[in-house]
Design a protein around this motif. Sequence first.
Motif, PDB file in Angstrom:
ATOM      1  N   LEU A  57      16.416   3.014-103.257  1.00  0.00           N
ATOM      2  CA  LEU A  57      16.929   3.967-102.280  1.00  0.00           C
ATOM      3  C   LEU A  57      18.402   3.754-101.997  1.00  0.00           C
ATOM      4  O   LEU A  57      18.865   2.617-101.826  1.00  0.00           O
ATOM      5  N   THR A  58      19.155   4.839-101.937  1.00  0.00           N
ATOM      6  CA  THR A  58      20.532   4.803-101.457  1.00  0.00           C
ATOM      7  C   THR A  58      20.497   4.790 -99.931  1.00  0.00           C
ATOM      8  O   THR A  58      19.431   4.886 -99.311  1.00  0.00           O
ATOM      9  N   ASP A  59      21.675   4.697 -99.302  1.00  0.00           N
ATOM     10  CA  ASP A  59      21.715   4.769 -97.839  1.00  0.00           C
ATOM     11  C   ASP A  59      21.143   6.093 -97.355  1.00  0.00           C
ATOM     12  O   ASP A  59      20.394   6.138 -96.361  1.00  0.00           O
ATOM     13  N   GLU A  60      21.491   7.170 -98.072  1.00  0.00           N
ATOM     14  CA  GLU A  60      20.950   8.482 -97.717  1.00  0.00           C
ATOM     15  C   GLU A  60      19.436   8.522 -97.921  1.00  0.00           C
ATOM     16  O   GLU A  60      18.704   9.140 -97.144  1.00  0.00           O
ATOM     17  N   GLY A  61      18.973   7.839 -98.980  1.00  0.00           N
ATOM     18  CA  GLY A  61      17.548   7.791 -99.244  1.00  0.00           C
ATOM     19  C   GLY A  61      16.784   7.067 -98.150  1.00  0.00           C
ATOM     20  O   GLY A  61      15.691   7.498 -97.746  1.00  0.00           O
ATOM     21  N   ARG A  62      17.356   5.962 -97.651  1.00  0.00           N
ATOM     22  CA  ARG A  62      16.690   5.234 -96.566  1.00  0.00           C
ATOM     23  C   ARG A  62      16.633   6.073 -95.294  1.00  0.00           C
ATOM     24  O   ARG A  62      15.641   6.028 -94.550  1.00  0.00           O
ATOM     25  N   GLU A  63      17.688   6.839 -95.040  1.00  0.00           N
ATOM     26  CA  GLU A  63      17.690   7.726 -93.881  1.00  0.00           C
ATOM     27  C   GLU A  63      16.638   8.822 -94.048  1.00  0.00           C
ATOM     28  O   GLU A  63      15.889   9.147 -93.115  1.00  0.00           O
ATOM     29  N   MET A  64      16.557   9.389 -95.251  1.00  0.00           N
ATOM     30  CA  MET A  64      15.577  10.435 -95.530  1.00  0.00           C
ATOM     31  C   MET A  64      14.153   9.890 -95.436  1.00  0.00           C
ATOM     32  O   MET A  64      13.235  10.603 -95.020  1.00  0.00           O
ATOM     33  N   LEU A  65      13.956   8.623 -95.799  1.00  0.00           N
ATOM     34  CA  LEU A  65      12.621   8.036 -95.784  1.00  0.00           C
ATOM     35  C   LEU A  65      12.006   8.093 -94.394  1.00  0.00           C
ATOM     36  O   LEU A  65      10.825   8.421 -94.231  1.00  0.00           O
ATOM     37  N   GLY A  66      12.794   7.778 -93.379  1.00  0.00           N
ATOM     38  CA  GLY A  66      12.274   7.824 -92.020  1.00  0.00           C
ATOM     39  C   GLY A  66      11.830   9.219 -91.631  1.00  0.00           C
ATOM     40  O   GLY A  66      10.753   9.402 -91.039  1.00  0.00           O
ATOM     41  N   GLU A  69       8.599  10.152 -93.605  1.00  0.00           N
ATOM     42  CA  GLU A  69       7.391   9.484 -93.109  1.00  0.00           C
ATOM     43  C   GLU A  69       6.897  10.124 -91.821  1.00  0.00           C
ATOM     44  O   GLU A  69       5.678  10.199 -91.598  1.00  0.00           O
ATOM     45  N   ARG A  70       7.817  10.609 -90.996  1.00  0.00           N
ATOM     46  CA  ARG A  70       7.380  11.293 -89.771  1.00  0.00           C
ATOM     47  C   ARG A  70       6.687  12.618 -90.102  1.00  0.00           C
ATOM     48  O   ARG A  70       5.687  12.986 -89.469  1.00  0.00           O
ATOM     49  N   VAL A  71       7.220  13.328 -91.098  1.00  0.00           N
ATOM     50  CA  VAL A  71       6.565  14.554 -91.544  1.00  0.00           C
ATOM     51  C   VAL A  71       5.185  14.229 -92.116  1.00  0.00           C
ATOM     52  O   VAL A  71       4.190  14.902 -91.824  1.00  0.00           O
ATOM     53  N   GLU A  72       5.108  13.169 -92.937  1.00  0.00           N
ATOM     54  CA  GLU A  72       3.844  12.761 -93.528  1.00  0.00           C
ATOM     55  C   GLU A  72       2.830  12.397 -92.447  1.00  0.00           C
ATOM     56  O   GLU A  72       1.655  12.787 -92.524  1.00  0.00           O
ATOM     57  N   ASP A  73       3.267  11.662 -91.433  1.00  0.00           N
ATOM     58  CA  ASP A  73       2.355  11.274 -90.352  1.00  0.00           C
ATOM     59  C   ASP A  73       1.780  12.503 -89.654  1.00  0.00           C
ATOM     60  O   ASP A  73       0.588  12.538 -89.305  1.00  0.00           O
ATOM     61  N   SER A  74       2.617  13.527 -89.454  1.00  0.00           N
ATOM     62  CA  SER A  74       2.155  14.745 -88.790  1.00  0.00           C
ATOM     63  C   SER A  74       1.139  15.484 -89.646  1.00  0.00           C
ATOM     64  O   SER A  74       0.120  15.977 -89.137  1.00  0.00           O
ATOM     65  N   ILE A  75       1.411  15.556 -90.954  1.00  0.00           N
ATOM     66  CA  ILE A  75       0.488  16.245 -91.859  1.00  0.00           C
ATOM     67  C   ILE A  75      -0.843  15.506 -91.928  1.00  0.00           C
ATOM     68  O   ILE A  75      -1.912  16.112 -91.891  1.00  0.00           O
ATOM     69  N   LEU A  76      -0.788  14.165 -92.025  1.00  0.00           N
ATOM     70  CA  LEU A  76      -2.013  13.383 -92.097  1.00  0.00           C
ATOM     71  C   LEU A  76      -2.819  13.491 -90.802  1.00  0.00           C
ATOM     72  O   LEU A  76      -4.050  13.536 -90.835  1.00  0.00           O
TER      73      LEU A  76
END
Length: 304
Positions: A57-66, A69-76
């Motif tokens: 992950l790039t710095d942008e990738g780490r920011e996008m990861l958070g 994961e919040r979107v994923e948590d909502s879908i799950l």
Amino acid sequence: MDWNDLKYFLAVARTGSLTRTSADLGVSQSTVGRRIAEFEESIGMVLFQRHQTGYFLTDEGREMLGHAERVEDSILALERGAAGLDKTPAGTVRLATSENLATDLIIPALPAFRDRYPGICLEIITSTVTAELGRREADIALRVVRPTRGNLTVRRVGHMTYSVYGSRDYIERHPPIAGEPLGGRHFIAWDDGHAFMPAAAWLAREYPGCKIALVTSSLPAQIAAVRAGLGLAVIPDFLTVREDFIRVIPPDQMFSAEVWLVTHADLVASARVRAVGDFLTEEVMRANPELSGRQAPAPTPGAR
């Protein structure tokens, strides 16, 4: 933005590998690589540094990861909520458990389960790595370690004891030495990748200098090695009932583990998940005296 690309982004971020992601998702490596590239292009960011050793992950990738994961948590959470509304025991239920519980207890009982619940397809996940119920890697689990975090419903359904065993032939060829149960004998041990397992920790703590005949990464392999007369191993007592094994160190000198039925709280009301949980508790665990806590016949003569 194609929201399906989030699934590929999250998988690669967690594995760091196109190969592992393609295997996990059941698609080709080229598909994973293409979806990642399309996702980066759609948001105008480079999310991964590509190296021969993997994707990082790039710095942008780490920011996008958070955010992802919040979107994923909502879908799950939405999926779990919808699953919890079903009133008919039908559909797929993912059960996470150990290989020995699956092969020796659960699968032999499945014909009766299928007769009772023909509309349920049970998907069994066996691994020494704990499946995450919160991320829908499994809907329900049988575990010997009680989870301490997560929105879970946990119920004790059994008690598992362990002993050190050897085959009758091995014990006869390597008679006991007074006061030294492992004296003159070899052990079948877990590999370093499974040092966290209770049996591996017990052996390292109690007999750090014992002679090792074989190192394996699975309990069925250890049982097969004991059966073949290669040495001694730590085995759950319920797995030895039909074996011609001799108990060398009894369970009161060993360790034991509770067996827990774990369900995500959002799925407790699901008819199909509840059906699986009740069947595991009533028909599988309580039907086996070695696990239910009732007195069971001694599997072998006394300790040797």
